[in-house]
Design an enzyme around this catalytic site. Structure first.
Site, PDB file in Angstrom:
ATOM      1  N   HIS A   1       3.013  11.965   0.016  1.00  0.00           N
ATOM      2  CA  HIS A   1       2.454  10.631  -0.212  1.00  0.00           C
ATOM      3  C   HIS A   1       3.292   9.921  -1.276  1.00  0.00           C
ATOM      4  O   HIS A   1       3.693  10.529  -2.274  1.00  0.00           O
ATOM      5  CB  HIS A   1       1.006  10.774  -0.693  1.00  0.00           C
ATOM      6  CG  HIS A   1       0.279   9.488  -0.937  1.00  0.00           C
ATOM      7  ND1 HIS A   1       0.393   8.780  -2.122  1.00  0.00           N
ATOM      8  CD2 HIS A   1      -0.577   8.783  -0.150  1.00  0.00           C
ATOM      9  CE1 HIS A   1      -0.373   7.695  -2.058  1.00  0.00           C
ATOM     10  NE2 HIS A   1      -0.969   7.677  -0.874  1.00  0.00           N
TER      11      HIS A   1
ATOM     12  N   MET B   1       0.824  -1.192   0.000  1.00  0.00           N
ATOM     13  CA  MET B   1       0.000   0.000   0.000  1.00  0.00           C
ATOM     14  C   MET B   1       0.864   1.252   0.000  1.00  0.00           C
ATOM     15  O   MET B   1       2.087   1.175  -0.085  1.00  0.00           O
ATOM     16  CB  MET B   1      -0.920  -0.001   1.222  1.00  0.00           C
ATOM     17  CG  MET B   1      -2.037  -1.031   1.143  1.00  0.00           C
ATOM     18  SD  MET B   1      -3.209  -0.819   2.477  1.00  0.00           S
ATOM     19  CE  MET B   1      -4.319  -2.179   2.098  1.00  0.00           C
ATOM     20  N   CYS B   2       0.246   2.387   0.120  1.00  0.00           N
ATOM     21  CA  CYS B   2       0.931   3.674   0.060  1.00  0.00           C
ATOM     22  C   CYS B   2       1.552   4.015   1.411  1.00  0.00           C
ATOM     23  O   CYS B   2       1.360   3.315   2.401  1.00  0.00           O
ATOM     24  CB  CYS B   2      -0.053   4.765  -0.356  1.00  0.00           C
ATOM     25  SG  CYS B   2      -1.021   4.351  -1.825  1.00  0.00           S
ATOM     26  N   GLN B   3       2.291   5.119   1.435  1.00  0.00           N
ATOM     27  CA  GLN B   3       2.827   5.633   2.693  1.00  0.00           C
ATOM     28  C   GLN B   3       2.592   7.133   2.771  1.00  0.00           C
ATOM     29  O   GLN B   3       2.534   7.827   1.752  1.00  0.00           O
ATOM     30  CB  GLN B   3       4.313   5.314   2.843  1.00  0.00           C
ATOM     31  CG  GLN B   3       4.582   3.842   3.120  1.00  0.00           C
ATOM     32  CD  GLN B   3       5.842   3.620   3.930  1.00  0.00           C
ATOM     33  OE1 GLN B   3       6.430   4.547   4.511  1.00  0.00           O
ATOM     34  NE2 GLN B   3       6.270   2.375   4.006  1.00  0.00           N
TER      35      GLN B   3
ATOM     36  N   ASN C   1      -3.752   6.250   3.099  1.00  0.00           N
ATOM     37  CA  ASN C   1      -3.123   4.935   2.992  1.00  0.00           C
ATOM     38  C   ASN C   1      -4.130   3.893   3.442  1.00  0.00           C
ATOM     39  O   ASN C   1      -4.733   4.028   4.510  1.00  0.00           O
ATOM     40  CB  ASN C   1      -1.874   4.864   3.874  1.00  0.00           C
ATOM     41  CG  ASN C   1      -1.513   3.440   4.269  1.00  0.00           C
ATOM     42  OD1 ASN C   1      -1.616   3.086   5.441  1.00  0.00           O
ATOM     43  ND2 ASN C   1      -1.127   2.631   3.318  1.00  0.00           N
TER      44      ASN C   1
END
Length: 536
Positions: free
Chosen positions: A77, A1-3, A108
């Site tokens: 992001h 996933m994103c951070q 996120n």
């Protein structure tokens, strides 16, 4: 996933150090290579950089790492695409204008309610009841942007005047609960929400995707005097902040995973909403109201602002009034009647302000060093202690292993005429030991113990009538009335006031959760059945 990366500062500060380590995770030390973005507040303006290339390889990111832009508020992001294609329109942070304010949002996680279904089937939040009322729409195809638009639509439908910060804080709490409700196990909702140059909201509903061991949550650290050296986790680079800061500087850094190896990072509790202002974290509406009073709330040239008001439940003031009602019946007490008072879980000091006038000497205790700093600035405490209240209240054992905590027993060897706790027991499951420890330090001659709690309504169809407390989805404990009364009886307290709030604060599993204000006096033998309970 994103951070995610967020920074909120007391004075204009550059973010080069933190962004340098964060950008490495965009394709070099981690796999988040599907784009990156940055939003920087400058006065009423919002400067944004968006790129669908990996941050670790982006020439724009490299330029920003070496360009010292200073700000009070920013977010960044790095994307790993699990929802939506790899394209510039899907790069966070997203931004929209509402009420003449630049709003920004980075997320996120995964939100099932806003993914894997047609757009016209996405839920409507808050007072929005018809599709015709929807004003904000996503441009890309991510669940993140859809959530952002749904939150803004709910805000737009709720307010026709600019809300104060405590009102906004409580509304965001309700909207977050609505997003998660019904999909608690599958939802991962961690976000940063900016609404101007001063305030940054951060929410965490953490989790891991099915089949993945990667935990997606939020952490934060506060850099404040005395500053020290910090080393990045993702690149061999460190900075000695004591050589490049002033005593007025303070910076809150929020990240999906700790960015440094030698700073203390705190993980958000599940369902926790924090508002950051001037490098400090605020977790209660009545604390957020202090920021509003200092003139750092929402600002708009086009939207009228509602009249500032006290939070719906100003716990410290309400509790002080009940204590005054009890002590007024004691003809031997003057206005300053408590020789020693203790505020356990003092937070930023709002409760200390309410009780200062009745204490000759007042001590505050809180687990958070940054909250103790804020409390110290209020000037209402004679002494402040950083420590866990259960540890600070307890004496060292006569035999066996002693606690290594320097503040263990800091209050345990002093007698107090007044002990109070505002919005503290919502974080403690079992109250028996705390009541016991407070009884030990309380003056045996009518010492007063006052506190607030969230009360779980015990109905006839209660599925767990024997369970004295419940952990709510908002990561707070609610206690049942019979359990609070049993704790009081067990340790020799007479109940002088037991006053529920007039309306429920929220619901938990279909049951109403009420706030309750309690004033106890230590005037009977522990374990006695001669307990007096009055509802006023």
């Amino acid at each position: 996933m994103c951070q995610l990366l967020g920074m909120n500062c007391a004075t204009p500060t550059d973010f080069n150090f933190s962004f340098r380590g964060f950008a490495r995770r965009g394709g070099e030390t981690d796999k988040h290579e599907h784009g990156w973005g940055l939003a920087i507040y400058e006065g009423n303006g919002l400067r944004t950089f968006l790129d669908d290339s990996p941050a670790a390889e982006s020439q724009v990111a490299a330029f920003i790492e070496g360009y010292p832009i200073k700000t009070l508020n920013m977010m960044a992001h790095i994307r790993y695409a699990t929802q939506g294609k790899v394209a510039l329109e899907n790069v966070h942070p997203f931004q929209r204008e509402m009420w003449g304010i630049n709003w920004s949002f980075a997320h996120n996680g995964e939100v099932p309610k806003f993914s894997s279904k047609p757009y016209n089937e996405y839920p409507l939040l808050g007072r929005v009841s018809r599709r015709e009322e929807v004003f904000y729409h996503p441009i890309g195809d991510t669940d993140s942007e859809a959530v952002f638009c749904a939150i803004l639509n709910a805000l737009r439908a709720e307010f026709n005047e600019l809300p104060t910060l405590p009102v906004l804080y409580e509304f965001l709490q309700r909207i977050c609960a609505q997003i998660v409700e019904g999909d608690e196990e599958l939802t991962i909702l961690n976000f940063l929400l900016g609404c101007g140059e001063s305030n940054l909201f951060a929410y965490s509903w953490p989790g891991a995707r099915p089949g993945s061991k990667v935990w997606n949550g939020l952490f934060y650290t506060i850099r404040r005097p005395p500053f020290s050296k910090a080393k990045l986790a993702d690149v061999d680079y460190s900075v000695d902040f004591s050589t490049c800061t002033t005593p007025n500087d303070r910076v809150a850094v929020i990240a999906t995973a700790p960015l440094t190896v030698d700073e203390e990072w705190k993980e958000f509790k599940r369902g926790q909403l924090l508002m950051f202002d001037r490098g400090l974290a605020f977790s209660e509406a009545f604390e957020v109201s202090e920021v509003e009073k200092q003139g750092r709330g929402l600002f708009s040239r086009v939207m009228p602002k509602c009249t500032p008001a006290s939070p719906r439940h100003d716990i410290p003031s309400m509790l002080r009034q009940l204590v005054d009602d009890v002590t007024a019946n004691d003809t031997g007490r003057e206005e300053v009647w408590a020789k020693r008072g203790a505020d356990i879980g003092c937070g930023g000091g709002c409760s200390g302000l309410s009780f200062r006038s009745c204490c000759e000497r007042l001590i505050g205790v809180d687990l958070s060093p940054e909250m103790v700093d804020k409390a110290r600035n209020r000037g209402c405490y004679d002494e402040l202690v950083v420590g866990n209240i259960e540890c600070v209240l307890r004496k060292h054992p006569k035999f066996g292993k002693r606690c290594k905590n320097a503040t263990h027993g800091a209050l345990a060897y002093t007698t107090f005429n007044l002990v109070f706790a505002c919005n503290v027991f919502i974080y403690i499951k079992d109250l028996m030991n705390v009541f016991s420890d407070i009884r030990e330090i309380l003056d045996s001659n009518n010492g007063v113990f006052a506190f607030s709690a969230e009360m779980l309504d015990a109905k006839d169809n209660d599925p767990e009538p024997e369970q004295p407390y419940a952990l709510q989805r908002c990561a707070r404990y609610a206690h049942k009335r019979w359990y609070i009364e049993e704790c009081a009886r067990q340790w020799g307290f007479a109940t002088k006031k037991f006053q529920p709030t007039a309306t429920p604060l929220r619901q938990h599993d279909g049951m109403d959760v009420y706030g309750v204000l309690v004033v106890l006096v230590g005037e009977i033998e522990p374990g006695s059945s001669e307990i007096t309970t009055r509802d006023d």
